[in-house]
Motif scaffolding. Structure first.
Motif, mmCIF file in Angstrom:
data_model
loop_
_atom_site.group_PDB
_atom_site.id
_atom_site.type_symbol
_atom_site.label_atom_id
_atom_site.label_comp_id
_atom_site.label_asym_id
_atom_site.label_seq_id
_atom_site.Cartn_x
_atom_site.Cartn_y
_atom_site.Cartn_z
ATOM 1 N N ASN A 95 -9.627 8.524 1.071
ATOM 2 C CA ASN A 95 -10.361 6.717 1.679
ATOM 3 C C ASN A 95 -9.610 6.353 2.342
ATOM 4 O O ASN A 95 -8.174 5.756 2.199
ATOM 5 C CB ASN A 95 -10.907 6.236 0.931
ATOM 6 C CG ASN A 95 -12.234 7.355 0.217
ATOM 7 O OD1 ASN A 95 -12.924 7.918 0.846
ATOM 8 N ND2 ASN A 95 -11.669 7.474 -1.050
ATOM 9 N N ILE A 96 -10.113 5.818 3.383
ATOM 10 C CA ILE A 96 -9.370 4.288 4.463
ATOM 11 C C ILE A 96 -10.371 2.583 3.863
ATOM 12 O O ILE A 96 -11.379 2.726 4.198
ATOM 13 C CB ILE A 96 -9.815 4.322 5.830
ATOM 14 C CG1 ILE A 96 -8.468 5.310 6.196
ATOM 15 C CG2 ILE A 96 -8.839 3.244 6.026
ATOM 16 C CD1 ILE A 96 -8.560 6.075 7.612
ATOM 17 N N PHE A 97 -9.511 2.318 2.830
ATOM 18 C CA PHE A 97 -9.922 0.795 2.422
ATOM 19 C C PHE A 97 -9.448 0.051 3.527
ATOM 20 O O PHE A 97 -8.381 -0.970 3.111
ATOM 21 C CB PHE A 97 -9.912 0.419 1.145
ATOM 22 C CG PHE A 97 -10.501 1.579 0.472
ATOM 23 C CD1 PHE A 97 -12.088 2.041 0.091
ATOM 24 C CD2 PHE A 97 -9.906 2.324 -0.572
ATOM 25 C CE1 PHE A 97 -12.728 2.372 -0.483
ATOM 26 C CE2 PHE A 97 -10.446 3.553 -0.729
ATOM 27 C CZ PHE A 97 -12.060 3.344 -1.485
ATOM 28 N N ASN A 98 -9.879 -0.926 4.561
ATOM 29 C CA ASN A 98 -10.184 -1.904 5.381
ATOM 30 C C ASN A 98 -9.650 -3.525 4.957
ATOM 31 O O ASN A 98 -8.607 -3.709 4.880
ATOM 32 C CB ASN A 98 -10.625 -2.247 6.183
ATOM 33 C CG ASN A 98 -10.701 -0.789 7.336
ATOM 34 O OD1 ASN A 98 -9.017 -0.800 7.843
ATOM 35 N ND2 ASN A 98 -11.516 0.160 7.597
ATOM 36 N N ASN A 117 -5.776 7.418 -1.077
ATOM 37 C CA ASN A 117 -6.360 6.666 -0.243
ATOM 38 C C ASN A 117 -5.106 5.543 0.818
ATOM 39 O O ASN A 117 -3.795 5.254 0.677
ATOM 40 C CB ASN A 117 -6.791 5.698 -0.945
ATOM 41 C CG ASN A 117 -8.313 6.647 -1.689
ATOM 42 O OD1 ASN A 117 -9.172 7.261 -1.103
ATOM 43 N ND2 ASN A 117 -7.990 6.789 -3.448
ATOM 44 N N ILE A 118 -6.033 4.888 1.445
ATOM 45 C CA ILE A 118 -5.054 4.247 2.442
ATOM 46 C C ILE A 118 -6.148 2.565 1.677
ATOM 47 O O ILE A 118 -6.537 2.365 2.398
ATOM 48 C CB ILE A 118 -4.714 4.417 3.643
ATOM 49 C CG1 ILE A 118 -4.287 5.450 3.852
ATOM 50 C CG2 ILE A 118 -4.245 2.749 4.880
ATOM 51 C CD1 ILE A 118 -4.500 5.757 5.710
ATOM 52 N N LEU A 143 -3.362 8.312 -10.346
ATOM 53 C CA LEU A 143 -2.897 7.828 -8.769
ATOM 54 C C LEU A 143 -1.223 8.687 -8.720
ATOM 55 O O LEU A 143 -0.096 8.550 -8.629
ATOM 56 C CB LEU A 143 -1.989 6.321 -9.423
ATOM 57 C CG LEU A 143 -2.505 5.713 -9.877
ATOM 58 C CD1 LEU A 143 -2.413 4.250 -10.378
ATOM 59 C CD2 LEU A 143 -4.351 4.959 -9.259
ATOM 60 N N THR A 144 -1.789 9.186 -7.079
ATOM 61 C CA THR A 144 -1.072 10.108 -6.656
ATOM 62 C C THR A 144 -1.289 9.324 -4.734
ATOM 63 O O THR A 144 -2.753 9.376 -4.215
ATOM 64 C CB THR A 144 -1.235 11.766 -6.609
ATOM 65 O OG1 THR A 144 -2.477 11.792 -6.527
ATOM 66 C CG2 THR A 144 -0.650 12.045 -8.361
ATOM 67 N N GLY A 148 -0.725 1.454 0.059
ATOM 68 C CA GLY A 148 -0.859 0.185 0.238
ATOM 69 C C GLY A 148 -1.284 0.176 -1.407
ATOM 70 O O GLY A 148 -1.005 0.148 -2.440
ATOM 71 N N ARG A 149 -0.559 -1.408 -1.469
ATOM 72 C CA ARG A 149 0.083 -1.965 -3.144
ATOM 73 C C ARG A 149 -1.782 -1.865 -3.753
ATOM 74 O O ARG A 149 -2.683 -2.486 -3.682
ATOM 75 C CB ARG A 149 -0.388 -3.199 -2.939
ATOM 76 C CG ARG A 149 2.334 -3.143 -2.512
ATOM 77 C CD ARG A 149 2.797 -4.761 -2.606
ATOM 78 N NE ARG A 149 2.120 -5.367 -4.170
ATOM 79 C CZ ARG A 149 2.644 -6.744 -4.846
ATOM 80 N NH1 ARG A 149 3.171 -7.372 -3.799
ATOM 81 N NH2 ARG A 149 2.614 -6.951 -5.853
#
Length: 159
Positions: A95-98, A117-118, A143-144, A148-149
């Motif tokens: 996913n991309i979480f803006n 994910n981003i 988590l892989t 992003g933090r």
């Protein structure tokens, strides 16, 4: 399990999902302006894939049957507080979480997978805020390959 594909929704809320709470729901290839399931307890599995969501409101939402959230774009920040309580896998993949993805006091009972994910503005998934309110991962956290933090507080000056 109900499958809905290639639709444009102005709003999906607790009234819309009420009939799918036990049997489960798949949303595939949809454009959703507002997805608002605050305090909904899904018994069946929820799959959301290949969708664009302008607003994603899941505060206090439980995914007992599991969640597969994959290959979506979420434009808004997400506040996921008092959530989880999943008896099946909770998965965020590709996913991309803006906006900032806030997790607070979430209890994940089955395995949680956060992969590929981003997180454009980051997340506090792993941030230790206050004992007793930190997120718990009772059957593992994978988590892989995330960008992003995942261990930061939201930067309100950054928006």
């Amino acid at each position: 399990m109900k499958t809905i594909t290639d639709r444009h929704f102005e709003r999906i809320d607790e009234f819309f999902v009420n009939e799918f709470i036990e049997e489960g729901l798949i949303l595939d290839g949809c454009i959703i302006n507002i997805f608002d399931v605050v305090s909904v307890n899904f018994i069946g599995k929820v799959e959301i894939r290949n969708c664009i969501l302008s607003e994603f409101k899941i505060l206090g939402c439980w995914f007992e049957g599991g969640l597969s959230f994959s290959h979506n774009i979420v434009k808004s920040p997400i506040n996921y507080e008092m959530g989880g309580h999943n008896k099946e896998v909770f998965e965020l993949n590709g996913n991309i979480f803006n906006g900032f993805f806030s997790f607070f006091d979430c209890q994940f009972d089955a395995e949680e997978r956060i992969e590929n994910n981003i997180f454009m503005q980051g997340s506090d998934l792993l941030y230790k805020e206050q004992k007793g309110f930190d997120n718990s991962f009772n059957n593992g956290l994978i988590l892989t390959n995330n960008l992003g933090r995942l261990d930061m507080m939201e930067c309100t000056a950054c928006n």
